[in-house]
Structures are given as C-alpha cells and as structure tokens.
Scaffold this motif. Structure first.
Motif, PDB file in Angstrom:
ATOM      1  N   HIS A   4       1.129  -1.027   0.248  1.00 28.65           N
ATOM      2  CA  HIS A   4       0.610   0.049   0.174  1.00 28.65           C
ATOM      3  C   HIS A   4       1.058   1.619   0.417  1.00 28.65           C
ATOM      4  O   HIS A   4       0.473   2.325  -0.607  1.00 28.65           O
ATOM      5  CB  HIS A   4      -1.061  -0.061   1.231  1.00 28.65           C
ATOM      6  N   ASP A 101      -8.710  -7.055   0.774  1.00 28.40           N
ATOM      7  CA  ASP A 101      -8.648  -6.277  -0.030  1.00 28.40           C
ATOM      8  C   ASP A 101      -6.955  -6.542  -0.732  1.00 28.40           C
ATOM      9  O   ASP A 101      -5.943  -6.734   0.178  1.00 28.40           O
ATOM     10  CB  ASP A 101      -9.316  -4.830  -0.082  1.00 28.40           C
ATOM     11  N   LEU A 106      -9.977  -4.309   4.986  1.00 27.61           N
ATOM     12  CA  LEU A 106     -11.016  -3.163   5.560  1.00 27.61           C
ATOM     13  C   LEU A 106     -12.506  -4.021   6.792  1.00 27.61           C
ATOM     14  O   LEU A 106     -12.469  -4.993   6.352  1.00 27.61           O
ATOM     15  CB  LEU A 106     -11.724  -2.876   4.072  1.00 27.61           C
ATOM     16  N   ARG A 141     -16.621   2.981  -1.598  1.00 25.78           N
ATOM     17  CA  ARG A 141     -16.470   2.042  -0.334  1.00 25.78           C
ATOM     18  C   ARG A 141     -16.353   2.565   0.304  1.00 25.78           C
ATOM     19  O   ARG A 141     -15.364   2.582   1.347  1.00 25.78           O
ATOM     20  CB  ARG A 141     -16.091   0.729  -0.840  1.00 25.78           C
ATOM     21  N   HIS A 143     -15.711   2.254   4.144  1.00 29.72           N
ATOM     22  CA  HIS A 143     -15.083   1.548   5.201  1.00 29.72           C
ATOM     23  C   HIS A 143     -13.987   2.036   6.056  1.00 29.72           C
ATOM     24  O   HIS A 143     -13.402   3.211   5.883  1.00 29.72           O
ATOM     25  CB  HIS A 143     -14.005   0.447   4.466  1.00 29.72           C
ATOM     26  N   SER A 145     -10.572   0.843   6.992  1.00 36.36           N
ATOM     27  CA  SER A 145      -8.671   0.315   7.524  1.00 36.36           C
ATOM     28  C   SER A 145      -8.361  -0.446   8.738  1.00 36.36           C
ATOM     29  O   SER A 145      -8.186   0.930   9.958  1.00 36.36           O
ATOM     30  CB  SER A 145      -7.957   0.721   6.524  1.00 36.36           C
TER      31      SER A 145
END
Length: 200
Positions: A4, A101, A106, A141, A143, A145
């Motif tokens: 990420h 993900d 998530l 979306r 969410h 994390s």
C-alpha cells in the motif's frame, strides 16, 4: 497482496493534504473491534501495518495538497459544508466484519447510503467553492482500514489469521465530519485537525 505504501502521484515525504474523513476518537466499540483484529493479525508480522486507535478513519473526500489549494478556499469549503451537513441527521453505523482487499484489511461501514449522503454534501460544498471536485464520485466504498499491506505477496497467511476470528461488529455514532491535514511520512496516515463540522 500489494504494498500500500508506494508513493502515489504527487505524494512525497513532507507533503500535506486537505481531506475530509470520519474519525473515531472516543468510539470505544470501534476501538474494541480494531484491537481484536490487530491481535488476530499480529502473527502475520511485518507484511502488514496495523493501524492504532488514534489513526482509525473512514476516508471521505480529498480537496488537494497544501500549497496547491488556497487556505481561504478551504475555509470557504468548511463554511459551505456546515448548512449542508446540518441537514443530515446523525446516525448509527455498523462497522465490520473484516474483508481482505489487495492493499488493506477493510471493515465495511453500513448504512452505505447515510455515509454517501455525507460525502455528497461535502462534494457539493467543494464544487461550490472550487468549481470542480477532485476524485470521482463513483467507486466509493465506505470502510475503515484496520491494517495496510506493507509488501507484495500472497494473502494466505492473512486469510488464515482471519479465518478463526469471530467478533461482533462495532457500533459507532456518526455525528460529524472532520476536515484534516494528512500526511504519510511514516508509512501511516497521520493528521492534524483543521475543522469539525457537526451533522444535524
């Protein structure tokens, strides 16, 4: 999984970014859920960056980099957002259970439509001041994390760590939206508050 923490376009050490989030300071049930997942994911080791309570957030809508957006325009966006957000009632949200993900673990947030109403109001405020809204409206979306992928590789160990987790989703009271100044210098999203705008 994909790392990420690659440097997305425009980002570098020292850069700061204006963005709207929902944050969870003092939301004990959200912190309880995050702690249970951090415990379950700890054996995975350095392949994940686990998010501490103070940096838990629901990403809403970016504005732009500090230095590229005039601060007076940011203040104007806050002023434009106030009546729009005041027209949206505060609500209870359900957070979790976790899903994997490619770049993060998530915790989906429901009700989806209530979160989107807040984001739409913020986007209207930004458009009213800047004439354009960065980031697309679609693909959002809601969410939170609980961990980010810190490397490239298979997700087998993560899936195994989560397979035995049986925890109750968290309940959160969503009563405001936060405009923050965020950075990612330390492979963590960290921020300073800029403004908090209450819902109705």
């Amino acid at each position: 999984m994909r790392n990420h923490w690659w440097w997305r376009p425009g980002w570098s050490v020292g850069r700061r970014f204006y963005t709207w989030h929902m944050t969870f300071d003092g939301q004990e049930d959200v912190q309880r859920l995050a702690a249970e997942y951090r415990t379950a994911l700890a054996p995975v080791g350095d392949s994940l960056t686990l998010i501490p309570d103070q940096w838990l957030h629901l990403t809403m809508q970016g504005i732009g980099f500090v230095g590229e957006v005039k601060e007076q325009d940011v203040h104007a966006i806050v002023d434009a957002a106030r009546p729009r957000l005041a027209a949206i009632p505060a609500f209870e949200a359900r957070i979790g259970p976790a899903v994997v993900d490619p770049e993060a673990i998530l915790l989906p947030v429901q009700p989806d439509d209530a979160v989107r109403a807040v984001r739409d109001a913020i986007r209207e405020a930004i458009e009213g001041v800047l004439g354009d809204v960065p980031e697309k409206a679609d693909g959002f979306r809601p969410h939170v994390s609980v961990a980010y992928s810190a490397g490239d590789g298979p997700a087998d160990s993560i899936a195994k760590a989560l397979a035995g987790v049986r925890v109750a989703p968290a309940q959160a009271r969503i009563s405001n939206a936060d405009l923050i100044v965020i950075h990612r210098d330390n492979e963590m999203y960290e921020w300073e508050p800029f403004a908090t705008v209450p819902l109705g």
